[in-house]
Design a protein around this motif. Sequence first.
Motif, PDB file in Angstrom:
ATOM      1  N   ASN A   1       0.828  -1.207   0.000  1.00  0.00           N
ATOM      2  CA  ASN A   1       0.000   0.000   0.000  1.00  0.00           C
ATOM      3  C   ASN A   1       0.862   1.256   0.000  1.00  0.00           C
ATOM      4  O   ASN A   1       0.522   2.266  -0.615  1.00  0.00           O
ATOM      5  CB  ASN A   1      -0.930  -0.007   1.208  1.00  0.00           C
TER       6      ASN A   1
ATOM      7  N   VAL B   1       2.168   1.942  -3.479  1.00  0.00           N
ATOM      8  CA  VAL B   1       1.174   2.555  -4.377  1.00  0.00           C
ATOM      9  C   VAL B   1       1.217   4.075  -4.220  1.00  0.00           C
ATOM     10  O   VAL B   1       1.184   4.815  -5.195  1.00  0.00           O
ATOM     11  CB  VAL B   1      -0.247   2.019  -4.079  1.00  0.00           C
ATOM     12  N   ILE B   2       1.320   4.546  -2.971  1.00  0.00           N
ATOM     13  CA  ILE B   2       1.306   6.005  -2.792  1.00  0.00           C
ATOM     14  C   ILE B   2       2.717   6.603  -2.755  1.00  0.00           C
ATOM     15  O   ILE B   2       2.872   7.814  -2.689  1.00  0.00           O
ATOM     16  CB  ILE B   2       0.513   6.428  -1.537  1.00  0.00           C
TER      17      ILE B   2
ATOM     18  N   GLN C   1      -5.390   8.253   5.444  1.00  0.00           N
ATOM     19  CA  GLN C   1      -4.747   7.110   4.780  1.00  0.00           C
ATOM     20  C   GLN C   1      -3.288   6.982   5.234  1.00  0.00           C
ATOM     21  O   GLN C   1      -2.818   5.893   5.572  1.00  0.00           O
ATOM     22  CB  GLN C   1      -4.817   7.332   3.269  1.00  0.00           C
TER      23      GLN C   1
END
Lengths: 432, 498
Positions: free
Chosen positions: B91, B94-95, B482
């Motif tokens: 995750n 991804v960012i 997030q």
Amino acid sequence: MNLSEEQILQLAPDEASRKAGLGLAGAAKWVSRGVNDRALWGECQGSGSKPYQTQVDLSTTSFKCSCPSRKFPCKHGLGLLLLYARQSSQFKDHEMPPWVAEWIQKREKGEQKATAPDKKVDEAAQQKRGENREKKVGAGIEELLRWIKDIVRGGFMQLPDKQPAFWEGMAKRMVDAQAGGLATLVKQLGETNFFADGWQTGCIEQLLSIYLIAHAYKNREGLSAALQQDVRALIGFTQNQENLKEATGITDTWLVLGKQVVQEEQLTVERYWLYGTQTAKSALVLQFLVRAQGAVLSLTPGMFIEAELVYYPSAVPLRALIKKHASARPVSLQGMMPAWRELRKQEVETKALFPFLQARPCVVEQLTPVWHKERWWLLDKNNELMEIAAPFAPIWKLAAISGGKPLDTALVGRDNQYEPIGVWENGQYKSL
Amino acid sequence: MDWNKIMHTALLGTDRAALPEEQDPAALGEAFRLVAEQGLDKEDGFLQMASIAMNWRKCGELPPNEQVYFPLAGEEESPYCSEAARQVLDNMLVIENEPLLQLWLSLCAASHQLLPPERLPSLFDFSQRHKRIQPLLMACAGKRGAWLLKLNGAWKVDEEREDGTVWDTGSLQQRALYLQKLRKKDPAHARKLLQDVWAQENAATRATLLQQLSGTVSEEDLPWLEGLMTEKSQKAREETLRLLRQVPGSSLVQQYWNIVKEAVQISKTKGLLGIGSKTEIRVQLPDGIDEALFKTGIEKMSSQKGVSDADHILYQLISAVPPQFFETKYGFNRDEIIGLFKKVKQGDRYLAALGNGAVAFGDAAWLKAIAAERGHEFYVEALSVFDGKEAEKYAHGFLEKGAQPDLVVRSVAEYLKEEWSKELTLKIFTHTANQIYSYNRSFYSHQVLQFPASIIPELEKCAPANPYAREAWSSTSEYITQLVNLKVQTQKVFTTHT
């Protein structure tokens, strides 16, 4: 649901959706969450006053959301699935609210309707249309063959000097002749990189393939019914999918080996490579999206589906449509090729029935990616080598997983070049 | 049939080259004979023979069988990280958030676990753009990582090596890091290493290595450092001066102090009839300043309107000496000295200079006293002098007043590297939420490690009144949530699995 987070993220239509989906994978975003055997649903508080209603049909991994996004699946669908994969205990409602029950009911009705017979068509008109098209295609093919012969007469050495109009003109002519498949092949021929070493072989092979298809169409009366269908498909004739759906298919637990997405102007073509775990049959399922819309399938590499597949008529069936499917638990595979030699033998048998260029998926046991003679190869247990088609972006991922050790490998390719699309590590399939 | 013959005819064209021979090879003789019997023109004849030959060739082609030497990666001795940790890592990738990745890698390294092999290529790619993660990455890459690096020369990764060979054979970045770490553990040894190689290093390397001593220089370094003041290289000389300015006992600081104490005269005078006494202060730069002073980084001319050259010089000199010197020299305490300076013309400037001195020599007590006196000015580097709580209080006070908020926020971001309190974070977000063009996602992305998890339920409270900014804050809040969730998950997965 047996999807991992990685597989869920692979469902995303683009990078932005992946990022946005991750951002919505927290329980705080969802004002309601529920799940039962058939569906997963939730209401996501967006910027508007009313939360978006997001639902997933778990039997087919199909999505619906009330948000205005055109993407499929949208970020809410991905976020909901991710949240469920991470924290299934957060989904405490098990009774479908009316908006979910209604959608599921419609889907069930739709499935029944899809299996119901269609209304009668005007066969005479259809036959006339068919004859007209065959005439057009026939005339186009005559022109194409003259064009090919002109090239052969003058020699391939002259081709690098040809202007783009030379290729585009013939490709357009094929489109006019309603031979879209040939148009694509001519276009690909024009896209030959004349600066690359060894362009001559690829270019000649591509031209010979076009010639073979064109000639096969001219002489189709002498071909078997299945091969005639192959030739028609290669030329660009489409198959009536409703008729296909009426046929009995092959039921198996299919593993989605890979997904390839090709952008063709405004059309997105999704290619799903499937492998029957019990039948050892491979299949190619295509999905066409126009401006990211029209998707009915949400498959992701590594996913197992219990499905009935109907193959398009062919001498060596490959393209198929999914008649019905549901998520399935992972199972072990049967019928992997032991080594390259056996695969080549099978290829020869295929070529005897279907002498055209076509990439096919396969699964070969214990291949090791090796760097040898300035290229990457896959080495089998008999020390036989097969070149990995370059460029192959995930080569370092493959090498990293392997560490120099052999892996059971899923590939797509033909002749003497293959592209790995996934490997098994400790019994688990990993897409590349 | 020899495929080369087909190629030859194809390349030259059937007008110029002969068709392939029918009888070559025997296996295709029958097929070619059938083609020939059709009485086709040259082109069709060639195309049909070539099509047959193409498929015959492909069907007959066997994969090459060769002995290939390809090294195996070594067997790992440490375990791989858990599936949950891998998921969190995915995750993050991804960012593409560097601070979070650094946190993940540092916790992974601390728990002696390894990265999953298939993630190594993405991380090596990422580390080419974010070099700071390289040492930590290598600490978690295991033998598979080292094996991959040998295969792919395009990945240039600096490994943090603990052994002494890095000093002799490492890259400049590796050597600098090694020196910096050694300096903290064994300052004398670090100095000795640098002294030993000094003569053979070029000017840029000397300056870079000297930089690593910053913040750790002491009286023991002076004999060597003062000898470097005559360095030919300007970069190395400037770096030396910067280091010498950090040591109160250095000849440079003493040189400044000698001028300052001559410039600042404090005297007690008895009152009328000898009753009571009065303390007077006189501040004036003495005449005949040695021109050599201006080669040590002191500016000779003032560029500020209303500030004379002499005042400007004095301001710089007071800024460069420890304020403690005034207490020792004149026998007054901090408050008294501050009180005296307030009486003179340009007094506020001198107080500001005393504050600079307190920052430069890390004197928290003096800085606190000056800050209390000069509440209108925010000392940017004060946050590095005060301890955590004091620093937060100082920053919070300015944000509460709404004074110089951008300066405060930037300083907090730069100096307060530990997790911020919820109250300070709320104050900061209340300001940044209104400034959507100054504080974009990049700001939040860089500071994520400082945000406490307890801020998440409070984010709504920071929403600005302006509808447009409010909408933007809603999206930013999602992003912050997030990031913070990933931080919390990272801490959790390594706490749970160690």
